[in-house]
Design a protein around this motif. Structure first.
Motif, PDB file in Angstrom:
ATOM      1  N   ARG A 102       0.820  -1.204   0.000  1.00  0.00           N
ATOM      2  CA  ARG A 102       0.000   0.000   0.000  1.00  0.00           C
ATOM      3  C   ARG A 102       0.862   1.266   0.000  1.00  0.00           C
ATOM      4  NH1 ARG A 102      -0.684  -1.504   5.628  1.00  0.00           N
ATOM      5  NH2 ARG A 102       0.318   0.067   6.977  1.00  0.00           N
ATOM      6  N   ASN A 103       2.188   1.110   0.149  1.00  0.00           N
ATOM      7  CA  ASN A 103       3.067   2.265   0.282  1.00  0.00           C
ATOM      8  C   ASN A 103       3.920   2.543  -0.949  1.00  0.00           C
ATOM      9  OD1 ASN A 103       2.206   2.802   2.901  1.00  0.00           O
ATOM     10  ND2 ASN A 103       3.745   1.474   3.826  1.00  0.00           N
ATOM     11  N   THR A 104       4.356   1.493  -1.647  1.00  0.00           N
ATOM     12  CA  THR A 104       5.199   1.721  -2.821  1.00  0.00           C
ATOM     13  C   THR A 104       4.329   2.079  -4.029  1.00  0.00           C
ATOM     14  OG1 THR A 104       5.130  -0.596  -3.529  1.00  0.00           O
ATOM     15  CG2 THR A 104       6.903   0.042  -2.030  1.00  0.00           C
ATOM     16  N   PRO A 105       4.940   2.646  -5.075  1.00  0.00           N
ATOM     17  CA  PRO A 105       4.172   2.808  -6.315  1.00  0.00           C
ATOM     18  C   PRO A 105       3.780   1.434  -6.841  1.00  0.00           C
ATOM     19  CG  PRO A 105       6.511   3.229  -6.683  1.00  0.00           C
ATOM     20  CD  PRO A 105       6.317   3.127  -5.204  1.00  0.00           C
ATOM     21  N   PRO A 106       2.685   1.330  -7.571  1.00  0.00           N
ATOM     22  CA  PRO A 106       2.260   0.023  -8.068  1.00  0.00           C
ATOM     23  C   PRO A 106       3.274  -0.571  -9.028  1.00  0.00           C
ATOM     24  CG  PRO A 106       0.946   1.764  -9.064  1.00  0.00           C
ATOM     25  CD  PRO A 106       1.746   2.400  -7.979  1.00  0.00           C
ATOM     26  N   ALA A 107       3.577  -1.837  -8.820  1.00  0.00           N
ATOM     27  CA  ALA A 107       4.539  -2.531  -9.680  1.00  0.00           C
ATOM     28  C   ALA A 107       3.916  -2.854 -11.028  1.00  0.00           C
ATOM     29  CB  ALA A 107       5.008  -3.805  -8.993  1.00  0.00           C
ATOM     30  N   THR A 108       4.787  -2.979 -12.042  1.00  0.00           N
ATOM     31  CA  THR A 108       4.309  -3.338 -13.371  1.00  0.00           C
ATOM     32  C   THR A 108       3.727  -4.742 -13.366  1.00  0.00           C
ATOM     33  OG1 THR A 108       5.962  -1.891 -14.381  1.00  0.00           O
ATOM     34  CG2 THR A 108       4.983  -3.575 -15.791  1.00  0.00           C
ATOM     35  N   LYS A 109       4.417  -5.667 -12.687  1.00  0.00           N
ATOM     36  CA  LYS A 109       3.933  -7.051 -12.546  1.00  0.00           C
ATOM     37  C   LYS A 109       3.879  -7.387 -11.076  1.00  0.00           C
ATOM     38  CE  LYS A 109       7.295  -8.929 -14.964  1.00  0.00           C
ATOM     39  NZ  LYS A 109       8.087  -7.764 -15.432  1.00  0.00           N
TER      40      LYS A 109
END
Length: 399
Positions: A385-392
């Motif tokens: 919920r804290n990092t930018p959304p991952a590509t995969k």
């Protein structure tokens, strides 16, 4: 606040397949080539390599990594916990679980210094250290392994005090210099007693950070000879470059760089360590919670900064927060090796990063996305919920 006991049923067999990149945490060989599968049994790594060569049958849990990178769980070498997930410095709850969403699965206390009314008499500080060690050993906030119980040493302590604490399970000293012991000769004696009984020491470096602390410069550190030069880039005020270089060259102990320190001094330390061939000594911490607050992504931010501005390959910078710390701190985590704890973080480049893959995105200064964390072979979080959304992102294929 989720608190998990340290004992419980076995994790069973975990299979992680479809790994796109296996990051080992070993600075000598940071990438395991040709590995797409890892197997753990009851919380320990038992094998990794190509799926066709491994026994994946009868798994209790199967995780499809979805082509993402699998790395050892990150280690924060410098935190100041108090009581579970409460920090009175910021009157905040839940900070450890929030750091788990930043990929941190293990934390090392540099002293529970923010406890209101922290005892400074010798009997009291020993009792507090033993109690803190027991508390964090018996219950893990969100499953995170917090190595607590790090006493701040005071004047008047004798060898038997360290022997007593070690016998009771204390393995760490809080930052030398945060208490009454501030001179090199006095610190040297106590650091040696601690080392004799298997207690690892960290020393405060730089100007004062909390009431009662003071300047600890290179002369004090060189004489004291601690195991880890705590926040060599200051917490917050750093030593002059000439003193940092002297410490890198003359003291062959751990070089701890922290998020809540002087960033220019952090980069200077990194470049000096690289110049003298000592990158294996570099470890990372946040020095949080502190006056600067809590930084759930502090370790990932340090990896990104040191890689992008410090011009270190991303896979090497990740070793600073995994294998380097594990070896220096004598932990069974932080490395993808047989017999090590099955503590992992799944990473991929953030969506829309300019980097073509995870490693290049970190080299460009972007934060990676955390897709899942695992501790002791058990899935603890999924998409961060804290990092930018991952590509995969990985997915649980079987439970």
């Amino acid at each position: 606040m989720a608190v998990e006991p340290t004992s419980g049923g076995p994790a069973g067999k975990l299979v992680i397949r479809n790994i796109g990149l296996l990051l080992t945490g070993d600075i000598e060989k940071p990438i395991a080539e040709g590995c797409d599968t890892l197997i753990a049994l009851d919380g320990k790594i038992v094998g990794f390599g190509r799926e066709k060569d491994l026994d994946t049958a009868e798994a209790k849990v199967v995780v499809d990594a979805g082509g993402t990178a699998l790395a050892p769980g990150l280690i924060d070498s410098h935190v100041h916990p108090v009581a579970g997930e409460w920090t009175p410095r910021q009157n905040q709850l839940g900070w450890i679980e929030s750091c788990l969403h930043g990929g941190v699965t293990t934390m090392i206390s540099a002293g529970e210094v923010h406890m209101p009314g922290r005892p400074k008499d010798i009997a009291g500080l020993k009792a507090f250290a033993i109690s803190s060690q027991r508390i964090f050993a018996n219950a893990r906030p969100a499953g995170v392994k917090v190595h607590g119980g790090a006493p701040v040493i005071e004047q008047g302590m004798v060898e038997d005090d360290f022997k007593e604490m070690a016998a009771a399970g204390v393995t760490l000293l809080g930052e030398v210099g945060l208490g009454g012991v501030k001179t090199g000769d006095e610190a040297k004696k106590m650091v040696a007693w601690a080392r004799k009984y298997g207690i690892q020491s960290t020393i405060h470096t730089g100007g004062p950070s909390i009431p009662g602390s003071g300047l600890i410069d290179k002369d004090v550190i060189l004489e004291a000879d601690p195991d880890v030069i705590g926040h060599i880039n200051g917490g917050h005020t750093a030593l002059p470059d000439s003193q940092i270089r002297c410490l890198c060259e003359q003291c062959k102990r751990g070089l701890e760089i922290v998020h809540n320190g002087n960033e220019r001094a952090a980069l200077y330390t990194l470049r000096t360590a690289r110049e003298i061939g000592d990158l294996h000594r570099v470890i990372l911490g946040t020095d949080a919670p502190a006056g600067s607050g809590v930084q759930p992504l502090g370790i990932l931010r340090m990896v990104s900064m040191l890689s992008s501005i410090g011009e270190v390959p991303a896979e090497i910078a990740l070793c600073f927060a995994t294998g380097n710390t594990a070896r220096m701190r004598k932990l069974d985590v932080g490395l993808i090796e047989k017999g090590r704890a099955a503590d992992f973080v799944f990473l991929d480049k953030a969506q829309h990063s300019a980097g073509k893959d995870l490693l290049e995105s970190i080299r460009l200064g972007d934060l990676p996305g955390v897709g899942m964390t695992i501790i002791d072979g058990i899935v603890r979080t999924q998409r961060s919920r804290n990092t930018p959304p991952a590509t995969k992102v990985p997915a649980i294929a079987k439970t």
